[in-house]
Design a protein around this motif. Sequence first.
Motif, PDB file in Angstrom:
ATOM      1  N   GLY A  67       0.453  -8.273  -2.707  1.00  0.00           N
ATOM      2  CA  GLY A  67       0.878  -7.127  -3.390  1.00  0.00           C
ATOM      3  C   GLY A  67       0.750  -7.307  -4.929  1.00  0.00           C
ATOM      4  O   GLY A  67       0.841  -6.105  -5.453  1.00  0.00           O
ATOM      5  N   PHE A 240       0.973   8.194  -3.177  1.00  0.00           N
ATOM      6  CA  PHE A 240       1.835   7.074  -2.577  1.00  0.00           C
ATOM      7  C   PHE A 240       1.619   6.703  -1.174  1.00  0.00           C
ATOM      8  O   PHE A 240       1.435   5.777  -0.659  1.00  0.00           O
ATOM      9  CB  PHE A 240       3.344   7.390  -3.155  1.00  0.00           C
ATOM     10  CG  PHE A 240       3.946   5.887  -3.037  1.00  0.00           C
ATOM     11  CD1 PHE A 240       4.211   5.184  -4.087  1.00  0.00           C
ATOM     12  CD2 PHE A 240       4.624   5.963  -1.740  1.00  0.00           C
ATOM     13  CE1 PHE A 240       5.077   4.063  -3.950  1.00  0.00           C
ATOM     14  CE2 PHE A 240       5.437   4.766  -1.623  1.00  0.00           C
ATOM     15  CZ  PHE A 240       5.768   3.734  -2.661  1.00  0.00           C
ATOM     16  N   LEU A 241       1.777   8.005  -0.382  1.00  0.00           N
ATOM     17  CA  LEU A 241       1.771   7.604   0.863  1.00  0.00           C
ATOM     18  C   LEU A 241       0.432   7.496   1.737  1.00  0.00           C
ATOM     19  O   LEU A 241       0.263   6.879   2.619  1.00  0.00           O
ATOM     20  CB  LEU A 241       2.762   8.979   1.588  1.00  0.00           C
ATOM     21  CG  LEU A 241       4.030   9.408   1.489  1.00  0.00           C
ATOM     22  CD1 LEU A 241       4.563  10.464   1.942  1.00  0.00           C
ATOM     23  CD2 LEU A 241       4.703   7.941   1.738  1.00  0.00           C
ATOM     24  N   ALA A 244      -0.539   4.033   1.128  1.00  0.00           N
ATOM     25  CA  ALA A 244       0.111   2.975   1.857  1.00  0.00           C
ATOM     26  C   ALA A 244      -0.135   3.026   3.203  1.00  0.00           C
ATOM     27  O   ALA A 244      -0.326   2.130   4.072  1.00  0.00           O
ATOM     28  CB  ALA A 244       1.681   3.439   1.928  1.00  0.00           C
ATOM     29  N   SER A 245      -0.923   4.153   3.741  1.00  0.00           N
ATOM     30  CA  SER A 245      -1.610   4.431   5.144  1.00  0.00           C
ATOM     31  C   SER A 245      -2.881   3.665   5.109  1.00  0.00           C
ATOM     32  O   SER A 245      -3.175   3.382   6.360  1.00  0.00           O
ATOM     33  CB  SER A 245      -1.710   5.892   5.258  1.00  0.00           C
ATOM     34  OG  SER A 245      -0.442   6.523   5.314  1.00  0.00           O
ATOM     35  N   ALA A 248      -2.273  -0.805   2.443  1.00  0.00           N
ATOM     36  CA  ALA A 248      -1.486  -1.981   3.038  1.00  0.00           C
ATOM     37  C   ALA A 248      -1.694  -2.665   4.373  1.00  0.00           C
ATOM     38  O   ALA A 248      -1.827  -3.702   4.646  1.00  0.00           O
ATOM     39  CB  ALA A 248      -0.049  -1.306   2.970  1.00  0.00           C
ATOM     40  N   ALA A 363       2.170   2.098  -4.168  1.00  0.00           N
ATOM     41  CA  ALA A 363       2.443   2.212  -2.830  1.00  0.00           C
ATOM     42  C   ALA A 363       2.248   0.937  -1.961  1.00  0.00           C
ATOM     43  O   ALA A 363       3.215   0.104  -1.477  1.00  0.00           O
ATOM     44  CB  ALA A 363       1.846   3.167  -2.130  1.00  0.00           C
ATOM     45  N   SER A 364       1.110   0.214  -2.092  1.00  0.00           N
ATOM     46  CA  SER A 364       0.933  -1.045  -1.419  1.00  0.00           C
ATOM     47  C   SER A 364       1.496  -2.105  -2.004  1.00  0.00           C
ATOM     48  O   SER A 364       2.097  -3.328  -1.369  1.00  0.00           O
ATOM     49  CB  SER A 364      -0.683  -1.313  -1.893  1.00  0.00           C
ATOM     50  OG  SER A 364      -1.520  -0.547  -1.122  1.00  0.00           O
ATOM     51  N   VAL A 367       4.781  -1.468  -0.314  1.00  0.00           N
ATOM     52  CA  VAL A 367       4.985  -1.542   1.250  1.00  0.00           C
ATOM     53  C   VAL A 367       4.660  -2.786   1.656  1.00  0.00           C
ATOM     54  O   VAL A 367       5.118  -3.276   2.929  1.00  0.00           O
ATOM     55  CB  VAL A 367       4.127  -0.448   1.838  1.00  0.00           C
ATOM     56  CG1 VAL A 367       3.768  -0.436   3.129  1.00  0.00           C
ATOM     57  CG2 VAL A 367       4.445   0.739   1.323  1.00  0.00           C
ATOM     58  N   LEU A 412       4.979   1.808  10.170  1.00  0.00           N
ATOM     59  CA  LEU A 412       4.050   2.089   9.194  1.00  0.00           C
ATOM     60  C   LEU A 412       3.396   3.481   9.428  1.00  0.00           C
ATOM     61  O   LEU A 412       3.105   4.203   8.684  1.00  0.00           O
ATOM     62  CB  LEU A 412       2.807   1.088   9.089  1.00  0.00           C
ATOM     63  CG  LEU A 412       2.044   1.318   7.620  1.00  0.00           C
ATOM     64  CD1 LEU A 412       3.101   1.076   6.462  1.00  0.00           C
ATOM     65  CD2 LEU A 412       1.137   0.197   7.682  1.00  0.00           C
ATOM     66  N   LEU A 415       4.506   6.855   7.896  1.00  0.00           N
ATOM     67  CA  LEU A 415       4.111   7.610   6.528  1.00  0.00           C
ATOM     68  C   LEU A 415       3.003   8.723   6.765  1.00  0.00           C
ATOM     69  O   LEU A 415       3.338   9.740   5.906  1.00  0.00           O
ATOM     70  CB  LEU A 415       3.462   6.498   5.608  1.00  0.00           C
ATOM     71  CG  LEU A 415       4.484   5.323   5.618  1.00  0.00           C
ATOM     72  CD1 LEU A 415       3.887   4.215   4.639  1.00  0.00           C
ATOM     73  CD2 LEU A 415       5.749   5.890   4.893  1.00  0.00           C
TER      74      LEU A 415
END
Length: 443
Positions: A67, A240-241, A244-245, A248, A363-364, A367, A412, A415
């Motif tokens: 990260g 951000f979301l 992260a989807s 990450a 985000a990553s 997350v 996860l 999200l």
Amino acid sequence: MSSKASAAMPGVQGVNKSRLFWLGVLALFTAASSLGIRGAIASGLKAEWIDPIAPLQAGELLAAALGAAFLSFAITVFVASTLLDQIGMKRCLLGAGLCFVLGPLAIVFAGDLATGMNIYHFVWFGMLVSGIGWGLTEAAINPLTAQLYPEDTTHRLNVLHAWFPGGIIVGGLAGFFLADTLPWQGIMALVLIPAIATIVIAATTTFPPALREETGVGFGEMLGEVFRRPSFFIWFGAMFLTAASELAPGQWIDVALSNRVGMRGILLLVYVNALMFVFRHFAGRLANKISNPGLLWVSSLLAAVGLFMLSQAQSPIAAIIASTVWGLGVCVMWPTMLASVAERYPRGGSWAMGLVGSAGAMASFFVLPQLGAMFDEAKIEFAGGPAAFASLTGAAKLAVEDAAASLSFQRLAILPLILLAVFGVIWLRERGKSRAQLAGEAA
């Protein structure tokens, strides 16, 4: 290029647009191949250097190191986008190439430069520097592409970013096929090849004038474009979301799923990125038919379903099916988000694009450690406590870690479910405005 676009960007007529575009492709390919290799060698790095140091926190420490690249990417793309006209796109890409050399070298030689926990600190630093290179790359190539192709931004950004999964494919396959030939340090060092090529080509290429000279929009006006329109921050949060989807899970998939599904997780990542490489070439055309918010809504639905399916997969076939659904969901998210911001907030320039890019990277950064922490907490809980987990070996240990991995992917999947509501509202609202406008014109 249309006459209108040409008039808007006269400076691009004096440069080699194709050379510049492919330089952007090479720089992004380098960033992505580095990311793919880091994901491929993560298990080996964890086993050799982190497990002996901190076995109970190994998952969280590894995720935090992975990260770190996203943290430095987020900060760099924000700062570099803000100062892009002062720094210049050429210097950004030269700096990116240098970071793509120094970062991997720090990771490769960490064991020779330090002992104990300090090895981990060198690895973390190497990841950080690699992320700076990625940030400098994105800060330059996204506004450069929008400047070169103002009449076809969504399509061109998707084609450009098709080479991000292309780089992950090459990096992931290198990590898989060379695992029995080279130590993971040797595989990591392969990034130096495209990194040096990026430096050489950037140094010998002519760039267009700064965006501010082209458009006449000063930094104050860029700020005003964002802060006078609060809707921008909806896109910021959505970025951000979406990231992260996508990013990450991609970094975590080899560590978490390899044992449970009976195949190397990095092969799943390569397969997903092959889907991305193909479909990003068509995303711009699809967006023209259903709109960017509509495309992002469909993507979020598939991503949520795919992540849940990954959490339940217990075999190679199930993992491939789940990866297909997840991959089709996330494949166009990043470039379509950038294009949506570029089209809706044009006077925000490089700063607006950099701001949403930094949101995706942050985000990553947040997350990934949470994924690692959830994994560590779950494995200890399923084992019956720290002492019980420490005593586990062989199949018993793998069974506990497999159950923990399933839980981390299941959580996860929440999200992209949130994104369904966000993009659904934007899609319906914009369709309503479009219909009202058409009705007004007809009247």
